[in-house]
Each structure stands twice: as structure tokens, then as C-alpha cells.
Design a protein around this motif. Structure first.
Motif, PDB file in Angstrom:
ATOM      1  N   TYR A 164       0.727  -1.208   0.109  1.00 52.60           N
ATOM      2  CA  TYR A 164      -0.032  -0.119   0.067  1.00 52.60           C
ATOM      3  C   TYR A 164       0.735   1.298  -0.016  1.00 52.60           C
ATOM      4  N   LEU A 165       1.847   1.318   0.555  1.00 52.24           N
ATOM      5  CA  LEU A 165       2.841   2.482   0.797  1.00 52.24           C
ATOM      6  C   LEU A 165       3.880   2.707  -0.226  1.00 52.24           C
ATOM      7  N   LEU A 166       4.561   1.531  -0.513  1.00 55.31           N
ATOM      8  CA  LEU A 166       5.440   1.640  -1.626  1.00 55.31           C
ATOM      9  C   LEU A 166       5.028   1.816  -3.102  1.00 55.31           C
ATOM     10  N   PRO A 167       3.975   1.063  -3.377  1.00 53.01           N
ATOM     11  CA  PRO A 167       3.308   1.364  -4.988  1.00 53.01           C
ATOM     12  C   PRO A 167       3.215   2.715  -5.427  1.00 53.01           C
ATOM     13  N   PRO A 168       2.593   3.631  -4.797  1.00 53.93           N
ATOM     14  CA  PRO A 168       2.424   4.966  -5.159  1.00 53.93           C
ATOM     15  C   PRO A 168       3.749   5.902  -5.281  1.00 53.93           C
ATOM     16  N   ILE A 169       4.561   5.501  -4.257  1.00 52.36           N
ATOM     17  CA  ILE A 169       6.134   6.181  -4.449  1.00 52.36           C
ATOM     18  C   ILE A 169       6.597   5.817  -5.617  1.00 52.36           C
ATOM     19  N   ILE A 170       6.744   4.627  -5.975  1.00 54.63           N
ATOM     20  CA  ILE A 170       7.673   4.184  -7.075  1.00 54.63           C
ATOM     21  C   ILE A 170       6.977   4.503  -8.403  1.00 54.63           C
ATOM     22  N   PHE A 171       5.489   4.170  -8.568  1.00 54.86           N
ATOM     23  CA  PHE A 171       4.779   4.459  -9.676  1.00 54.86           C
ATOM     24  C   PHE A 171       4.939   5.937 -10.170  1.00 54.86           C
ATOM     25  N   ASN A 172       4.891   6.677  -8.989  1.00 56.21           N
ATOM     26  CA  ASN A 172       4.926   8.412  -9.332  1.00 56.21           C
ATOM     27  C   ASN A 172       6.164   8.700  -9.821  1.00 56.21           C
TER      28      ASN A 172
ATOM     29  N   SER B  58      22.170  -3.044   0.774  1.00 55.97           N
ATOM     30  CA  SER B  58      22.604  -2.331  -0.462  1.00 55.97           C
ATOM     31  C   SER B  58      21.574  -1.519  -1.140  1.00 55.97           C
ATOM     32  N   ALA B  59      20.474  -1.726  -0.463  1.00 51.40           N
ATOM     33  CA  ALA B  59      19.043  -1.035  -0.959  1.00 51.40           C
ATOM     34  C   ALA B  59      19.453   0.474  -0.348  1.00 51.40           C
ATOM     35  N   THR B  60      19.522   1.443  -1.343  1.00 51.11           N
ATOM     36  CA  THR B  60      19.591   2.779  -0.905  1.00 51.11           C
ATOM     37  C   THR B  60      18.240   3.426  -0.873  1.00 51.11           C
ATOM     38  N   ASP B  61      17.890   4.579  -0.386  1.00 48.49           N
ATOM     39  CA  ASP B  61      16.698   4.931   0.028  1.00 48.49           C
ATOM     40  C   ASP B  61      16.487   6.183  -1.090  1.00 48.49           C
ATOM     41  N   SER B  62      15.899   5.704  -1.961  1.00 48.16           N
ATOM     42  CA  SER B  62      15.456   6.473  -3.075  1.00 48.16           C
ATOM     43  C   SER B  62      14.565   7.648  -2.658  1.00 48.16           C
ATOM     44  N   VAL B  63      13.730   7.222  -1.680  1.00 51.84           N
ATOM     45  CA  VAL B  63      12.881   8.506  -1.128  1.00 51.84           C
ATOM     46  C   VAL B  63      13.606   9.638  -0.919  1.00 51.84           C
ATOM     47  N   CYS B  64      14.405   9.515   0.129  1.00 51.28           N
ATOM     48  CA  CYS B  64      14.865  10.371   0.854  1.00 51.28           C
ATOM     49  C   CYS B  64      15.778  11.367  -0.075  1.00 51.28           C
ATOM     50  N   THR B  65      16.573  10.652  -0.972  1.00 51.44           N
ATOM     51  CA  THR B  65      17.611  11.278  -1.758  1.00 51.44           C
ATOM     52  C   THR B  65      16.860  12.108  -2.854  1.00 51.44           C
ATOM     53  N   LEU B  66      15.717  11.762  -3.190  1.00 52.55           N
ATOM     54  CA  LEU B  66      15.148  12.819  -4.176  1.00 52.55           C
ATOM     55  C   LEU B  66      14.516  13.923  -3.548  1.00 52.55           C
ATOM     56  N   GLN B  67      14.232  13.886  -2.189  1.00 49.37           N
ATOM     57  CA  GLN B  67      13.741  15.107  -1.575  1.00 49.37           C
ATOM     58  C   GLN B  67      15.107  15.897  -1.418  1.00 49.37           C
TER      59      GLN B  67
ATOM     60  N   THR C 194       0.350  13.499  -4.987  1.00 48.84           N
ATOM     61  CA  THR C 194      -0.312  13.458  -3.713  1.00 48.84           C
ATOM     62  C   THR C 194      -0.139  12.119  -2.707  1.00 48.84           C
ATOM     63  N   LEU C 195      -0.457  11.032  -3.565  1.00 47.91           N
ATOM     64  CA  LEU C 195      -0.475   9.924  -2.979  1.00 47.91           C
ATOM     65  C   LEU C 195       0.867   9.383  -2.634  1.00 47.91           C
ATOM     66  N   SER C 196       1.866   9.700  -3.480  1.00 47.35           N
ATOM     67  CA  SER C 196       3.011   9.216  -3.064  1.00 47.35           C
ATOM     68  C   SER C 196       3.724  10.234  -2.033  1.00 47.35           C
ATOM     69  N   PHE C 197       3.549  11.711  -2.006  1.00 47.92           N
ATOM     70  CA  PHE C 197       3.966  12.311  -0.800  1.00 47.92           C
ATOM     71  C   PHE C 197       3.319  12.059   0.368  1.00 47.92           C
ATOM     72  N   VAL C 198       2.039  11.427   0.556  1.00 49.81           N
ATOM     73  CA  VAL C 198       1.649  11.101   1.779  1.00 49.81           C
ATOM     74  C   VAL C 198       2.077  10.056   2.091  1.00 49.81           C
TER      75      VAL C 198
END
Length: 541
Positions: free
Chosen positions: A89-97, A158-167, A309-313
């Protein structure tokens, strides 16, 4: 005042536990905290140190402390961590966006470098972390860990945090860096998850040549199959919407279909045991290239902002929960008798992350530079340092994989498992907060004027800000063609760079001749008059 209110609500939650309303109280508090993260993040928008990820982590930590105090040290979080909640539920909107909003021209222009960093680099980092964990942790006697656990540690960290680096980075100010870090982050997460799944599916204690070849074959199968599934799902949505054109009667239907088809691609990948991250990412790219242009103008605006918006939340939700879960007393009780050893394990993991990332960023950057002709397209040393630093952060993907490997029914009673869970939490918090705080100042020091130092193939115009996905790349092709006539590359450079350029050139011809007439896209869908909003939106073009 706020702490007093929170304490009262928590006490009420405990009192009415038997009535079944405790979950409602918890959800109210959690939603209120999400709103607080958004407001505080907005107020700190101009801060040179803070970003929304760190803000959410800090609020989560503070909330966890308050909950610990009000519950007498029994709990520190409002919600119980669930892998299903995170991955489904949380990861799909982030990666899709990420795939839907990406500037495809920059992404595919640097595709070979991104694949070098995201796939080959992740394998190098995985090998170094796994070997380092075997070497150091066996001497420390942290618990009964098997060879599969050590390899899983390599995949987890080895999995980096793509969410944080994009911000941290800005797509318009630093287009080359953003493209590389963003693309590597997504491919890296997918590669790490595929590695993790492959490790769990093989009998590693009795490994031989046959099993090793099966492991490599399974990895390649998951990688290629996941990508193809995402592309097929995106093309199917484009074909259905183009043929039926729901917008004639209801824009709600086409918006709903886009959202559901995107989510369906992710769940189908999970159903077939593929890499859902890779699937939904390429589904987002394909839907932005074809499907998005097949819907009405108002639906384009709606879907663009809905996905963002879904990705941000979801991002704020993840970091808020990670902050609260870090103080869960059950995880720390098992290792409380040896805090020094726990700190040592965390320090070793951080050191291996630093070494593992440096081991591929600098060598692979040099290889990538051999494929570049213009100096502005090459990755100089300062940019390499920035890429190395920006990818040091670890986040929710590492947390979720660690829970999957080292917990049993949500408990961490075994010493080795508890040690790895607490060490993962420590690494995630330290890397996100410390490395995240220092990333913005580091970029300003290394790249003080990014708009002048780093040239983008896409000029920053109001049109590119409003509709970033409507560029077709013809100007870039003409530029590349002219530049090829001027300079004659060396044999090695020509060998390495020719596939990327010729693939892009022939793909554009194939796309215009065969794909767009069938699946739609910009310039291949006739305009059907719609609402006044749609007519007003055309002024943006």
C-alpha cells in the motif's frame, strides 16, 4: 500542552481498549501527526539542513518517547509494523509516481550509466557488505546466523533510500545528478529486492556450481520478466483508454482506470513472485508516454496531481512510522545486556556501506565517462562525491527486508535476530538524519552554482514546469546528430556509446511508425471537446 493532550488520548485509548475503539484513536493521532509533518515541513522549506523526511523522523521519535512515557515503557508506536502495509500500500504509489513524473529524456539519455550504478553497482555493494559481515560478525559472536542471513544482510544494506535522496536533490537545478541518483535509486531497490528473494528461494548452505548458475538465471528472469510485465500493463491501459475514450462521457472513469491499472501491475508482479518495484516503475514510464496523452485535459491535470499527492503522503507516513518504531522496547530488551556490541555492529555496517558504495561509484563513473563526448555530459569528481554521498542513506526498504529476514511472527526473541533488527534501525536513523542533514550543505559546497555548472538537455521554461512529460526529444536528436559529424570518437568510446545513441534513434522511428498509432500518445489522439476547464488548460501548452 501538546504532550498533555497526547497523553490524555493515549490513556483514553487504553481505557476503551475492550470496546474496539482504540484503533480509531490511534488512527486519529496518526493522521494528526501526518498533518503536523506537512505543516512543519512547509515552515522549514527554506532550511538549508532540514527536509521532510528528517522532519517526519524527528516527529516520530518525539511521539515514540511520549508514548513510552505514557504507557510505562510498554510500547512506542500507534500502529504495528506490517510488511503487507509497506509493500502493498505505501511503496506502490511512491515508485509509480517516480516513473510517471520522471523526465524521460534525461533518464534514458543516462540509461547505461543508471543501469551500471543501479544493477552492477548494487551487486558490487552486495558482495562487499556480505563478505564484510561474514568476516566481522563471526568473530563478534552476535548470534546464530547462517550463510543465508549474511547474504541477506548484504541485500538489505545495499538498498539505498530513493525516497530521501529525491527530496534532497532538485530536478531542475541539478538535472544530471537528479537523473542518476533517481534512476539508480529505483533500479537499486528493485535489484536489492530481487537479490533478497533469490537468496530466500535457494538452499545456500549446500551451494554448488549448478545452484549458483540457477541463482544467476533466476535473478535475470525476475529482472527481465518484471520489466516486461510493467511495460505490458502500461500498454494495455493505453490501448483500452484510446479505443474506448471514456472521457467522452466521464473523466472520472478514465482517471479511476489509470489508478487501478497502475496498482494492478504491482499486485500482478507480487502474484507471480516478480519484482513489483521494477514492474510498477516501468508501468509508470509507459503510462506517462502513452496513456496520459489519451485522456482528456482535465484528467491529465487530475492524474498528475493525484499520483504526486499519494506518493507524498506515503513517504511521510513511512518516515513517521520508522521514527516511532525505532524506540520499540521489545527490540532493544534482548540486546540491552551488550549495548557496546550493538553499537559495534551498527558501526561496522555503516563502514561497509561507505566502502561498498565508494567501490562502485568512482570506478563505474570513470567507465561511464568513456561513453560521453561533451565535457558537460561527463561526471566530474565533485559530482561523483555527491552521488556517493546521496546514496549512503538507508530507509524503509531496508527496514522491511530486515523484518522479513529476522523476525518470526513479529517477535525478535533470538539474540542474533534482535541484534540485526536494532542495528538496522540504528543505521537507518543515523544515515537518514546525519547524512541527510549534511547533503544539502555538501551540494552547495561542491556545486555552488548548479544551473551554470550542469547543463540540462531540457531548458527550464514555464512549459517544462507545467507539463514536464510533453517533450519529444527531436531537438536532442538533431543536436546529437550534428555533434557526431563534428567529432570522431575513439574506438572504445564509439563501441560503448553507439548502442545508446542508435537505440534511441531507432526507437523514436519505431515508436512513431508503429507504437503511437496503436497505443496513442502525443500528437496521435484527436482532441474531443470537453469541459470549459479543458479549454482553459490548453493555454498551458
Amino acid at each position: 500542552m501538546a504532550i498533555g493532550i497526547l497523553s490524555t488520548l493515549l490513556a483514553k485509548s487504553e481505557t476503551i481498549l475492550g470496546s474496539g475503539h482504540s484503533s480509531v484513536v490511534s488512527m486519529n493521532l496518526f493522521v494528526a501527526l501526518l498533518c503536523g509533518c506537512i505543516v512543519i515541513g512547509h515552515l522549514l522549506e527554506e532550511s538549508r539542513w532540514m527536509n521532510e523526511s528528517i522532519t517526519a523522523l524527528a516527529i516520530g521519535l518525539c511521539t515514540g518517547i511520549v508514548i513510552l512515557l505514557t504507557t510505562g515503557g510498554k510500547s512506542s508506536h500507534l500502529l504495528v509494523f506490517s510488511e503487507d502495509l509497506f509493500f502493498n500500500y505505501l511503496l506502490p504509489p511512491i515508485i509509480f509516481n517516480a516513473g510517471f513524473q520522471v523526465k524521460k529524456k534525461q533518464f534514458f539519455r543516462n540509461f547505461m550509466t543508471i543501469m551500471l550504478f543501479g544493477a552492477v553497482g548494487t551487486l558490487i555493494s552486495f558482495a562487499i557488505i556480505s563478505l564484510g559481515a561474514i568476516h566481522f560478525f563471526k568473530k563478534m559472536s552476535i548470534g546464530n546466523l547462517k550463510i543465508g542471513d549474511y547474504l541477506a544482510i548484504g541485500a538489505i544494506f545495499s538498498a539505498t533510500d530513493s525516497v530521501c535522496t529525491l527530496q534532497v536533490l532538485n530536478q531542475d537545478d541539478t538535472p544530471l545528478l537528479y537523473s542518476l541518483v533517481f534512476g539508480e535509486g529505483v533500479v537499486n531497490d528493485a535489484t536489492a529486492v530481487v537479490l533478497f528473494k533469490a537468496i530466500q528461494s535457494f538452499d545456500l548452505p549446500h551451494i554448488n556450481t549448478t545452484i549458483a548458475l540457477q541463482f544467476v538465471g533466476n535473478f535475470l528472469y525476475l529482472f527481465i520478466s518484471s520489466t516486461l510485465l510493467g511495460v505490458l500493463a502500461g500498454l494495455l491501459s493505453a490501448y483500452i483508454i484510446k479505443k474506448l475514450y471514456f472521457g467522452r462521457h466521464s473523466t472520472d472513469r478514465e482517471v479511476a482506470l489509470m489508478i487501478l491499472m497502475a496498482y494492478l501491475s504491482y499486485m500482478l508482479a507480487e502474484f507471480f513472485y516478480l519484482s513489483a518495484i521494477l514492474t510498477v516503475f516501468f508501468c509508470g514510464i509507459v503510462m506517462s508516454h502513452y496513456t496520459w496523452h489519451n485522456v482528456t485535459e482535465s484528467s491529465r491535470v487530475t492524474t498528475k496531481h493525484a499520483f504526486a499527492t499519494l506518493s507524498f503522503v506515503a513517504e511521510i507516513f513511512i518516515f513517521l512510522y520508522v521514527g516511532m518504531d525505532a524506540l520499540d522496547i521489545e527490540k532493544w530488551r534482548v540486546v540491552s545486556d551488550s549495548p557496546g556490541k550493538s553499537v559495534g555492529v551498527s558501526a561496522i555496517l555503516l563502514g561497509l556501506i561507505l566502502v561498498g558504495r565508494a567501490a562502485f561509484v568512482f570506478p563505474l563513473s570513470s567507465i561511464s565517462n568513456l561513453t560521453k563526448k561533451a565535457p558537460c555530459d561527463k561526471i566530474d569528481f565533485k559530482q561523483q562525491v555527491t552521488i556517493w554521498w546521496a546514496g549512503l542513506m538507508r530507509g524503509a526498504v531496508s527496514m522491511a527486508l530486515a523484518y522479513n529476514q529476522f523476525t518470526s511472527l513479529g517477535h525478535t526473541q533470538l539474540r542474533g535476530n534482535a541484534m540485526m533488527i536494532t542495528s538496522t534501525i540504528t543505521v537507518v536513523l543515523f544515515s537518514t538524519v546525519v547524512f541527510g542533514l549534511m547533503t544539502k550543505p555538501l551540494i552547495r559546497i561542491l556545486l555552488p552554482s548548479p544551473k551554470n555548472r550542469m547543463l540540462s538537455s531540457e531548458p527550464s521554461t514555464p512549459k517544462s514546469h507545467t507539463v514536464p512529460l510533453l517533450t519529444n526529444g527531436h531537438d536532442l536528436e538533431a543536436y546529437e546528430s550534428d555533434r557526431n559529424l563534428i567529432t570522431r570518437p575513439t574506438s572504445l568510446r564509439m563501441f560503448l556509446s553507439t548502442p545508446s545513441n542508435t537505440v534511441h534513434y531507432y526507437w523514436r522511428k519505431f515508436d512513431d511508425a508503429f507504437m503511437r498509432p496503436v497505443f496513442g500518445g502525443r500528437g496521435f489522439v484527436p482532441f474531443v471537446p470537453g469541459s470549459p476547464i479543458e479549454q482553459n488548460d490548453q493555454q498551458w501548452q
